[in-house]
Design an enzyme around this catalytic site. Structure first.
Site, PDB file in Angstrom:
ATOM      1  N   GLY A 231     -83.229 -14.070  50.039  1.00 51.16           N
ATOM      2  CA  GLY A 231     -84.234 -13.668  51.028  1.00 51.16           C
ATOM      3  C   GLY A 231     -85.470 -14.535  50.921  1.00 51.16           C
ATOM      4  O   GLY A 231     -85.432 -15.612  50.325  1.00 51.16           O
ATOM      5  N   ASN A 232     -86.557 -14.078  51.512  1.00 44.24           N
ATOM      6  CA  ASN A 232     -87.820 -14.820  51.404  1.00 44.24           C
ATOM      7  C   ASN A 232     -88.966 -13.822  51.270  1.00 44.24           C
ATOM      8  O   ASN A 232     -88.759 -12.608  51.360  1.00 44.24           O
ATOM      9  CB  ASN A 232     -88.004 -15.762  52.598  1.00 44.24           C
ATOM     10  CG  ASN A 232     -88.058 -15.003  53.896  1.00 44.24           C
ATOM     11  OD1 ASN A 232     -88.995 -14.265  54.159  1.00 44.24           O
ATOM     12  ND2 ASN A 232     -87.024 -15.156  54.723  1.00 44.24           N
ATOM     13  N   ARG A 233     -90.161 -14.345  51.077  1.00 50.32           N
ATOM     14  CA  ARG A 233     -91.300 -13.476  50.719  1.00 50.32           C
ATOM     15  C   ARG A 233     -92.089 -12.972  51.927  1.00 50.32           C
ATOM     16  O   ARG A 233     -93.196 -12.462  51.776  1.00 50.32           O
ATOM     17  CB  ARG A 233     -92.230 -14.207  49.746  1.00 50.32           C
ATOM     18  CG  ARG A 233     -91.551 -14.477  48.395  1.00 50.32           C
ATOM     19  CD  ARG A 233     -92.527 -14.923  47.349  1.00 50.32           C
ATOM     20  NE  ARG A 233     -93.215 -16.135  47.724  1.00 50.32           N
ATOM     21  CZ  ARG A 233     -94.502 -16.225  48.040  1.00 50.32           C
ATOM     22  NH1 ARG A 233     -95.265 -15.161  48.021  1.00 50.32           N
ATOM     23  NH2 ARG A 233     -95.023 -17.384  48.363  1.00 50.32           N
ATOM     24  N   SER A 234     -91.538 -13.081  53.115  1.00 53.32           N
ATOM     25  CA  SER A 234     -92.303 -12.601  54.280  1.00 53.32           C
ATOM     26  C   SER A 234     -92.545 -11.099  54.177  1.00 53.32           C
ATOM     27  O   SER A 234     -91.619 -10.324  53.939  1.00 53.32           O
ATOM     28  CB  SER A 234     -91.541 -12.916  55.568  1.00 53.32           C
ATOM     29  OG  SER A 234     -92.160 -12.242  56.640  1.00 53.32           O
TER      30      SER A 234
END
Ligand code: PMT
Length: 427
Positions: A231-234
């Site tokens: 995933g990512n940190r958004s």
């Protein structure tokens, strides 16, 4: 809503008369707290007439009712316009030497300031440090705008227009609305939030009235197995701020939220929660069908694991190294841009770690050419900025690659600036 409007000593105080009038006409209970210096520009009778409430600048008036505490406690929102360098410095350092600064200190209400001063004072390191301190504490800073100042100089320092201050202030209150969706919030909380949404809409310029806007927010997750994902940190803050700002301006908003809590999303915004890129692709493609505007603020994974294991991947089986094969995900923004119906506006984002401004711009230009959207909001991201922060710095490019707007500030204020710069193009 009870709004305390603080007025400090600047010529822009005359514009605050229409800010107060706008709040009153929208049904808010407005209490003006001028400083002594503000009264040199606009007098008490004017403030009393427009606010329809008694006005005093004196800390020692009405001592029996502990006026500064009472005002601070009953305020749902405090707006200080204009905010001078002096008052900003006092707020940053907790100095309380008049009714206004005492009221702010005694209050838990959200605070919005609209600075107005000479460019030199605004750019002074002391003022910038004070503004940074206030932002870090959650104070929303609206403006200042750039342009002709009172004297012959021009530059940043003009107070923003009353409509823009009202909109930013009310949008901020919306963004702070208590959770109700999927939570056990009492009905009274839901009612009070509804009232806030209604009054916020009533108090702002409804320049996007009826416009159908689809916004994506958050970050997609691509599972390897039932317990792990890439995933990512958004955090979804920027996308949700755009959704809230558009709704406050009258748009009919659908928010496609990827892996972010949506409890604080204002009522009236249709929310669809998704997780993977393929789910986001389906949701946004369906919603985009009859939208006037699509804004892709979500951080979308370019790749997903080629295979999703049905059981947990075990270290006993994989050994010291794990190799996962990825396949490319669809480029949703490029697809939406290519398939958009006549008149639909598609706005993309570009998250880049490039620090050199000229190279960043070139990356933005080649990205908008590849994606084919109408506007691209380029933001610099890194370990400590862009993702999961309250502030953002953006450059908006048009299809020709020209810069149409640059903005920095809270994600809510940046959201409004993006809407200003792009939606004026909607036919
Ligand atoms: O959510 P926050 O914590 O507030 O952070 C905000 C943000 C940094 C996530 C946001 O401002 C932002 O930059 N969003 C876009 C992130 C991103 O995916 O950037 P990108 O440069 O990789 O993609 C460019 C554009 O193509 C984006 O509009 C993206 O939504 C879209 N895209 C990307 C890949 C893909 N497969 N399909 C897409 O549609």
């Amino acid at each position: 809503m009870t709004i305390v409007v603080g007025v400090t000593g600047g010529i822009a105080a005359y514009k605050t008369v229409s800010l107060v009038r706008g709040f009153v006409l929208a049904g808010h209970d407005v209490h003006v707290v001028p400083t002594e210096a503000a009264l040199r520009f606009v007098g008490t009778p004017t403030w009393e007439a427009v606010s329809r409430n008694p006005v005093t600048a004196d800390l020692y008036d009405g001592v029996d009712e502990v006026r500064h505490v009472a005002l601070g406690q009953k305020a749902d929102l405090i707006v200080i316009a204009p905010a001078t360098a002096n008052t900003i410095a006092k707020l940053a350092h907790g100095i309380a030497d008049d009714l206004l600064t005492n009221t702010v200190l005694a209050s838990k209400a959200p605070v919005v300031i609209a600075p107005a001063m000479h460019t030199g004072m605004w750019q002074a390191p002391a003022t910038q440090a004070n503004v940074r301190t206030l932002r870090e504490r959650g104070v929303v800073v609206v403006g200042p705008a750039s342009g002709q100042l009172t004297g012959s100089d021009s530059g940043p320092g003009r107070m923003e227009e009353p409509d823009d201050i009202a909109r930013a202030a009310l949008t901020h209150v919306l963004g702070q609305a208590p959770a109700t969706q999927g939570s056990a919030a009492p009905a009274s909380a839901a009612r009070s939030r509804r009232a806030r949404v209604d009054s916020a809409s009533a108090g702002t310029r409804l320049d996007l009235d009826g416009l159908r806007v689809v916004v994506t927010a958050g970050g997609t997750r691509e599972p390897f197995d039932p317990v792990r994902f890439m995933g990512n940190r958004s955090s979804g803050k920027q996308g949700m701020a755009i959704a809230a700002a558009a709704a406050a301006r009258g748009a009919v908003v659908t928010l496609i939220a990827a892996n972010v809590g949506t409890d604080a999303v204002p009522d009236g915004i249709a929310v669809e929660s998704v997780s993977t890129t393929l789910e986001l692709e389906k949701a946004v493609t369906d919603a985009a069908g009859d939208a006037d505007v699509v804004i892709m603020a979500a951080a979308v994974a370019d790749y997903r694991p080629a295979q999703v294991q049905q059981g947990k991947i075990k270290k006993e089986h994989t050994g010291d190294r794990l190799t996962v094969e990825f396949v490319v995900n669809p480029d949703i923004l490029a697809e939406l841009s290519a398939a958009r119906p006549e008149g639909q506006l598609v706005i993309g984002f570009a998250a880049e770690t490039e620090k050199d401004p000229a190279t960043l711009l070139e990356l933005g230009r080649s990205k908008i050419a590849r994606k084919g959207c109408d506007f691209l909001v380029v933001n610099n991201v890194g370990w400590n900025h862009g993702f999961a922060t309250d502030d953002n710095d953006v450059i908006v490019l048009n299809r020709a690659g020209d810069i149409v707007m640059e903005a920095s500030g809270t994600k809510l204020s940046v959201a409004d600036r993006i809407l200003d710069a792009t939606l004026s193009r909607v036919p």
